[in-house]
Motif scaffolding. Structure first.
Motif, PDB file in Angstrom:
ATOM      1  N   ALA A  16       8.184  28.513  57.181  1.00 18.02           N
ATOM      2  CA  ALA A  16       8.785  29.512  57.908  1.00 18.02           C
ATOM      3  C   ALA A  16       8.442  31.006  57.686  1.00 18.02           C
ATOM      4  O   ALA A  16       8.918  31.532  56.421  1.00 18.02           O
ATOM      5  CB  ALA A  16      10.366  29.138  57.667  1.00 18.02           C
ATOM      6  N   ALA A  17       7.804  31.445  58.609  1.00 15.04           N
ATOM      7  CA  ALA A  17       7.343  32.788  58.335  1.00 15.04           C
ATOM      8  C   ALA A  17       8.472  33.947  59.201  1.00 15.04           C
ATOM      9  O   ALA A  17       8.719  33.732  60.159  1.00 15.04           O
ATOM     10  CB  ALA A  17       6.076  33.273  58.761  1.00 15.04           C
ATOM     11  N   LEU A  18       8.858  34.842  58.431  1.00 12.96           N
ATOM     12  CA  LEU A  18       9.790  35.760  59.026  1.00 12.96           C
ATOM     13  C   LEU A  18       9.052  36.523  59.848  1.00 12.96           C
ATOM     14  O   LEU A  18       8.060  37.189  59.443  1.00 12.96           O
ATOM     15  CB  LEU A  18      10.665  36.470  57.935  1.00 12.96           C
ATOM     16  CG  LEU A  18      11.703  37.484  58.415  1.00 12.96           C
ATOM     17  CD1 LEU A  18      13.120  36.419  58.633  1.00 12.96           C
ATOM     18  CD2 LEU A  18      12.237  38.233  56.956  1.00 12.96           C
ATOM     19  N   GLU A  19       9.671  36.602  60.831  1.00 10.87           N
ATOM     20  CA  GLU A  19       8.877  37.792  62.033  1.00 10.87           C
ATOM     21  C   GLU A  19       9.285  39.339  61.673  1.00 10.87           C
ATOM     22  O   GLU A  19      10.089  39.536  60.898  1.00 10.87           O
ATOM     23  CB  GLU A  19       9.532  37.467  63.474  1.00 10.87           C
ATOM     24  CG  GLU A  19       9.012  36.060  63.899  1.00 10.87           C
ATOM     25  CD  GLU A  19       9.591  35.851  65.402  1.00 10.87           C
ATOM     26  OE1 GLU A  19      10.637  36.480  66.117  1.00 10.87           O
ATOM     27  OE2 GLU A  19       9.184  34.731  65.806  1.00 10.87           O
ATOM     28  N   ALA A  20       8.465  39.843  62.342  1.00  8.00           N
ATOM     29  CA  ALA A  20       8.502  41.526  62.067  1.00  8.00           C
ATOM     30  C   ALA A  20       9.925  41.915  62.778  1.00  8.00           C
ATOM     31  O   ALA A  20      10.410  41.489  63.799  1.00  8.00           O
ATOM     32  CB  ALA A  20       7.438  42.040  63.062  1.00  8.00           C
ATOM     33  N   GLY A  21      10.656  42.926  61.995  1.00  9.68           N
ATOM     34  CA  GLY A  21      12.049  42.957  62.038  1.00  9.68           C
ATOM     35  C   GLY A  21      12.874  42.252  61.598  1.00  9.68           C
ATOM     36  O   GLY A  21      14.177  42.439  61.601  1.00  9.68           O
ATOM     37  N   GLY A  22      12.808  41.055  60.653  1.00 12.91           N
ATOM     38  CA  GLY A  22      13.533  40.093  60.023  1.00 12.91           C
ATOM     39  C   GLY A  22      14.609  39.548  60.934  1.00 12.91           C
ATOM     40  O   GLY A  22      15.766  39.223  60.479  1.00 12.91           O
ATOM     41  N   GLU A  23      14.353  39.341  62.219  1.00 17.14           N
ATOM     42  CA  GLU A  23      15.523  38.793  63.171  1.00 17.14           C
ATOM     43  C   GLU A  23      15.204  37.284  63.371  1.00 17.14           C
ATOM     44  O   GLU A  23      16.379  36.713  63.750  1.00 17.14           O
ATOM     45  CB  GLU A  23      15.343  39.254  64.478  1.00 17.14           C
ATOM     46  CG  GLU A  23      15.400  40.925  64.363  1.00 17.14           C
ATOM     47  CD  GLU A  23      15.253  41.415  65.663  1.00 17.14           C
ATOM     48  OE1 GLU A  23      14.672  41.035  66.543  1.00 17.14           O
ATOM     49  OE2 GLU A  23      15.585  42.753  65.831  1.00 17.14           O
ATOM     50  N   ALA A  24      14.177  36.906  63.159  1.00 20.46           N
ATOM     51  CA  ALA A  24      14.154  35.274  63.306  1.00 20.46           C
ATOM     52  C   ALA A  24      12.807  34.814  62.541  1.00 20.46           C
ATOM     53  O   ALA A  24      12.106  35.470  62.147  1.00 20.46           O
ATOM     54  CB  ALA A  24      14.127  34.890  64.689  1.00 20.46           C
ATOM     55  N   PHE A  25      12.695  33.516  62.393  1.00 17.17           N
ATOM     56  CA  PHE A  25      11.653  32.838  61.693  1.00 17.17           C
ATOM     57  C   PHE A  25      10.817  32.176  62.889  1.00 17.17           C
ATOM     58  O   PHE A  25      11.180  31.579  63.889  1.00 17.17           O
ATOM     59  CB  PHE A  25      12.102  31.548  60.899  1.00 17.17           C
ATOM     60  CG  PHE A  25      12.798  32.231  59.600  1.00 17.17           C
ATOM     61  CD1 PHE A  25      12.180  32.765  58.520  1.00 17.17           C
ATOM     62  CD2 PHE A  25      14.280  32.129  59.529  1.00 17.17           C
ATOM     63  CE1 PHE A  25      12.958  32.920  57.331  1.00 17.17           C
ATOM     64  CE2 PHE A  25      14.850  32.644  58.401  1.00 17.17           C
ATOM     65  CZ  PHE A  25      14.408  32.901  57.116  1.00 17.17           C
ATOM     66  N   PHE A  26       9.469  31.956  62.482  1.00 15.91           N
ATOM     67  CA  PHE A  26       8.274  31.169  63.055  1.00 15.91           C
ATOM     68  C   PHE A  26       8.125  29.941  62.162  1.00 15.91           C
ATOM     69  O   PHE A  26       7.551  30.396  61.242  1.00 15.91           O
ATOM     70  CB  PHE A  26       7.288  31.943  63.545  1.00 15.91           C
ATOM     71  CG  PHE A  26       6.284  30.981  64.506  1.00 15.91           C
ATOM     72  CD1 PHE A  26       6.667  30.645  65.857  1.00 15.91           C
ATOM     73  CD2 PHE A  26       5.588  30.370  63.821  1.00 15.91           C
ATOM     74  CE1 PHE A  26       5.837  29.938  66.623  1.00 15.91           C
ATOM     75  CE2 PHE A  26       4.608  29.482  64.564  1.00 15.91           C
ATOM     76  CZ  PHE A  26       4.734  29.235  65.936  1.00 15.91           C
ATOM     77  N   VAL A  27       8.332  28.818  62.752  1.00 18.59           N
ATOM     78  CA  VAL A  27       8.358  27.664  61.712  1.00 18.59           C
ATOM     79  C   VAL A  27       7.002  26.792  62.310  1.00 18.59           C
ATOM     80  O   VAL A  27       6.937  26.500  63.432  1.00 18.59           O
ATOM     81  CB  VAL A  27       9.508  26.846  61.763  1.00 18.59           C
ATOM     82  CG1 VAL A  27       9.292  25.962  60.776  1.00 18.59           C
ATOM     83  CG2 VAL A  27      10.858  27.586  61.341  1.00 18.59           C
ATOM     84  N   ALA A  28       6.292  26.422  61.273  1.00 14.86           N
ATOM     85  CA  ALA A  28       5.032  25.494  61.571  1.00 14.86           C
ATOM     86  C   ALA A  28       5.363  24.465  60.737  1.00 14.86           C
ATOM     87  O   ALA A  28       5.634  24.409  59.388  1.00 14.86           O
ATOM     88  CB  ALA A  28       3.553  26.173  61.506  1.00 14.86           C
ATOM     89  N   LEU A  29       5.326  23.124  61.350  1.00 11.71           N
ATOM     90  CA  LEU A  29       5.065  21.899  60.884  1.00 11.71           C
ATOM     91  C   LEU A  29       3.841  21.061  61.045  1.00 11.71           C
ATOM     92  O   LEU A  29       3.456  20.790  62.187  1.00 11.71           O
ATOM     93  CB  LEU A  29       6.383  20.963  61.105  1.00 11.71           C
ATOM     94  CG  LEU A  29       6.412  19.566  60.766  1.00 11.71           C
ATOM     95  CD1 LEU A  29       6.332  19.455  59.038  1.00 11.71           C
ATOM     96  CD2 LEU A  29       7.777  18.995  61.139  1.00 11.71           C
ATOM     97  N   VAL A  30       3.003  20.860  60.043  1.00  9.66           N
ATOM     98  CA  VAL A  30       1.903  19.958  60.177  1.00  9.66           C
ATOM     99  C   VAL A  30       1.829  18.631  59.891  1.00  9.66           C
ATOM    100  O   VAL A  30       2.655  18.418  58.633  1.00  9.66           O
ATOM    101  CB  VAL A  30       0.601  20.789  59.588  1.00  9.66           C
ATOM    102  CG1 VAL A  30      -0.699  19.905  59.993  1.00  9.66           C
ATOM    103  CG2 VAL A  30       0.581  22.057  59.926  1.00  9.66           C
ATOM    104  N   ILE A  31       1.578  17.661  60.562  1.00 13.43           N
ATOM    105  CA  ILE A  31       1.764  16.184  60.141  1.00 13.43           C
ATOM    106  C   ILE A  31       0.473  15.451  60.455  1.00 13.43           C
ATOM    107  O   ILE A  31      -0.036  15.274  61.584  1.00 13.43           O
ATOM    108  CB  ILE A  31       2.843  15.485  61.012  1.00 13.43           C
ATOM    109  CG1 ILE A  31       4.351  16.201  60.880  1.00 13.43           C
ATOM    110  CG2 ILE A  31       3.229  14.154  60.383  1.00 13.43           C
ATOM    111  CD1 ILE A  31       5.457  15.622  61.904  1.00 13.43           C
ATOM    112  N   LEU A  32       0.094  14.769  59.338  1.00 10.58           N
ATOM    113  CA  LEU A  32      -1.108  13.738  59.099  1.00 10.58           C
ATOM    114  C   LEU A  32      -0.670  12.294  59.215  1.00 10.58           C
ATOM    115  O   LEU A  32       0.113  12.197  58.287  1.00 10.58           O
ATOM    116  CB  LEU A  32      -2.038  14.267  58.223  1.00 10.58           C
ATOM    117  CG  LEU A  32      -2.595  15.622  58.181  1.00 10.58           C
ATOM    118  CD1 LEU A  32      -3.536  15.723  57.040  1.00 10.58           C
ATOM    119  CD2 LEU A  32      -3.353  16.073  59.488  1.00 10.58           C
ATOM    120  N   GLU A  33      -0.737  11.740  60.153  1.00  7.29           N
ATOM    121  CA  GLU A  33      -0.461  10.170  60.213  1.00  7.29           C
ATOM    122  C   GLU A  33      -1.949   9.251  59.866  1.00  7.29           C
ATOM    123  O   GLU A  33      -2.820   9.418  60.193  1.00  7.29           O
ATOM    124  CB  GLU A  33      -0.146   9.834  61.601  1.00  7.29           C
ATOM    125  CG  GLU A  33       1.098  10.705  62.223  1.00  7.29           C
ATOM    126  CD  GLU A  33       1.507  10.101  63.520  1.00  7.29           C
ATOM    127  OE1 GLU A  33       0.969   9.195  64.136  1.00  7.29           O
ATOM    128  OE2 GLU A  33       2.469  10.761  64.056  1.00  7.29           O
TER     129      GLU A  33
END
Length: 491
Positions: A473-490
């Motif tokens: 979860a990376a904090l966006e500029a301004g610290g108002e929200a997160f951008f979340v990335a989830l990578v799944i390998l099946e």
């Protein structure tokens, strides 16, 4: 500061993917279509194709026998017919004598001349539903004019518990950027993560009714591409009860307080604090409602005032969160019910990120033009606690974290959060990193989301036994929200 998407609603919302009725058509339907298309051609409007779902709804409404079609019966007929297009315009014609015999198509078009011309000029209609039924002293004919905005694949009306479907499709010009929203049986709507090669997934996790909606972008801002219902774990499909649509005030002066009361009643039902009235937001809302009335269009983007953030800035209102709902309806009750039936609009009403609302309502052309502007202040984010909550949620799933995948997810999330990569480009970038790392898999999935409360995302439910995953979860500029990335390998 940021502005949440401004969401608009015109008429009532339909449900299901457009379904073009195959030839042969019955003689009256074919003749009515040809007469209507002749009128559309003279007006320079798109040609209409007879649609099976809309025709089923029109037939049900004609059998109902009401010359004036109210929002509740219209919504129920559309849902029962499996329609998924944006809400249609409804026209009715009662012909005396010869009960059950359809009217002459040319006479039908001439009788509906003014209303038909007004509707064809106002919309991009390209779908047609035709239905007629006998009355005691004649025949009632119902015409439904709708618009196909997306070629949607994968939507089903019934799912078994535990079943997962993937929605795919391409918006039709001039629309773009499809985004999936779902209201599950608990009534709390949420935007769904994008998936590679599709719009999103619908997961039948609890029995009940799922309202499934696809939002998109049009020439005048965000709008509904499709809105349908899926019944999970149910033996049959039952349309929403008519009593859910209560008739509200038809005068602007009474409609504003009524909508404010209904908004806070909806929030109370799910345990949210009531919103306070925001006088400045109400002024902005009323001005935009007047602008929409003057232009004859429900739209978030105005050629004269821009978007909701532009209008707020021009009025001197600077807020971290601005959300906007729009509606046009004959009464305030129908407007509120339609907004609540739309997961994206419902999300604005039930947002925990807003604390105030301004409602603006004006009258014109026999309808109410409505704007709701929601205002919220920036919350204080506990970054480490939020990231810990995300990892706890994922580790409670059935997969296993792979350190290298989390490193790739972190690099990708940071690029999006700082504007170096778009969310749509993220899956391709991550795929290249996985290939470079020589990781093997049978199927790869990349899920992303923008959020403040990471514990509420529920991403751990997306994992299966044997999955390997990485997330950040990376904090966006301004610290108002997160951008979340989830990578799944099946495997």
């Amino acid at each position: 500061m940021r502005a949440r998407l401004a969401l608009s609603l015109t008429l009532l919302l339909g449900c299901g993917a457009p379904s073009v009725r195959a030839e042969p058509l019955d003689p009256f339907t074919r003749a009515a279509r040809d007469a209507l298309n002749a009128r559309a051609a003279r007006l320079g409007r798109p040609q209409l194709r007879v649609d099976a779902a809309l025709s089923r709804a029109a037939a049900a409404l004609a059998a109902d026998g009401a010359l004036r079609i109210e929002p509740g019966p219209l919504m129920i007929a559309l849902e029962a017919a499996g329609d998924v297009g944006p809400g249609p315009a409804a026209l009715t014609f009662s012909r005396k004598g010869h009960p059950g015999a359809p009217p002459d198509p040319e006479a039908l078009v001439e009788a509906l001349d003014a209303a038909l011309t007004r509707q064809l000029k106002a919309g991009r209609f390209n779908r047609l539903g035709v239905g007629y039924a006998a009355q005691k002293r004649g025949t009632l004919t119902v015409l439904l004019l709708g618009e196909a905005r997306i070629a949607l694949r994968g939507l089903k009306q019934r799912l078994k518990l535990g079943e997962v479907i993937t929605l795919e499709g391409e918006p039709l010009a001039p629309y773009s950027a499809p985004k999936l929203f779902i209201t599950p049986p608990n009534g709390r709507p949420a935007a769904q993560p994008e998936i590679p090669g599709g719009i999103g997934e619908v997961r039948c996790e609890a029995p009940g009714r799922y309202q499934v909606e696809i939002m998109g972008e049009g020439p005048s801002g965000p709008l509904i591409l499709a809105n349908g219902v899926i019944h999970c774990g149910a033996s049959g499909v039952t349309a929403q009860a008519d009593q859910a649509i209560e008739r509200g005030p038809t005068e602007a002066a009474a409609a504003g307080p009524y909508l404010m009361e209904r908004i806070n009643a909806a929030r109370a039902e799910v345990g949210l604090k009531p919103l306070v009235a925001h006088a400045q937001a109400a002024e902005i809302a009323r001005a935009h409602a007047e602008d929409m009335r003057a232009r004859g269009e429900v739209a978030h983007h105005s050629p004269t005032t821009g978007g909701v953030r532009d209008r707020a800035s021009a009025a001197g209102l600077e807020a971290y969160m601005l959300m906007e709902n729009l509606a046009r309806a004959e009464d305030a009750g129908a407007a509120h019910a339609s907004l609540m039936r739309s997961p994206a609009h419902r999300a604005a009403i039930l947002s925990s990120e807003v604390s105030a609302v301004g409602v603006g309502v004006v009258e014109g052309d026999g309808v109410l033009w409505i704007t709701e502007v929601f205002v919220g202040e920036a919350p204080a984010l506990d970054v480490e606690a939020q990231r810990a909550a995300l990892k706890a949620d994922l580790r409670g799933g059935r997969g296993v974290e792979l350190a290298r995948l989390s490193e790739i997810a972190e690099a990708g999330a940071r690029r999006v959060a700082t504007g170096r990569l778009t969310p749509r480009a993220l899956p391709g970038w991550i795929n290249a990193q996985i290939k470079e790392a020589a990781l093997t898999y049978q199927r790869q999935r990349v899920l992303s989301a923008r959020a403040q409360d990471l514990s509420a995302l529920g991403l751990g439910k997306r994992l299966k036994a044997g999955d390997r995953w990485g997330a950040y979860a990376a904090l966006e500029a301004g610290g108002e929200a997160f951008f979340v990335a989830l990578v799944i390998l099946e495997e």
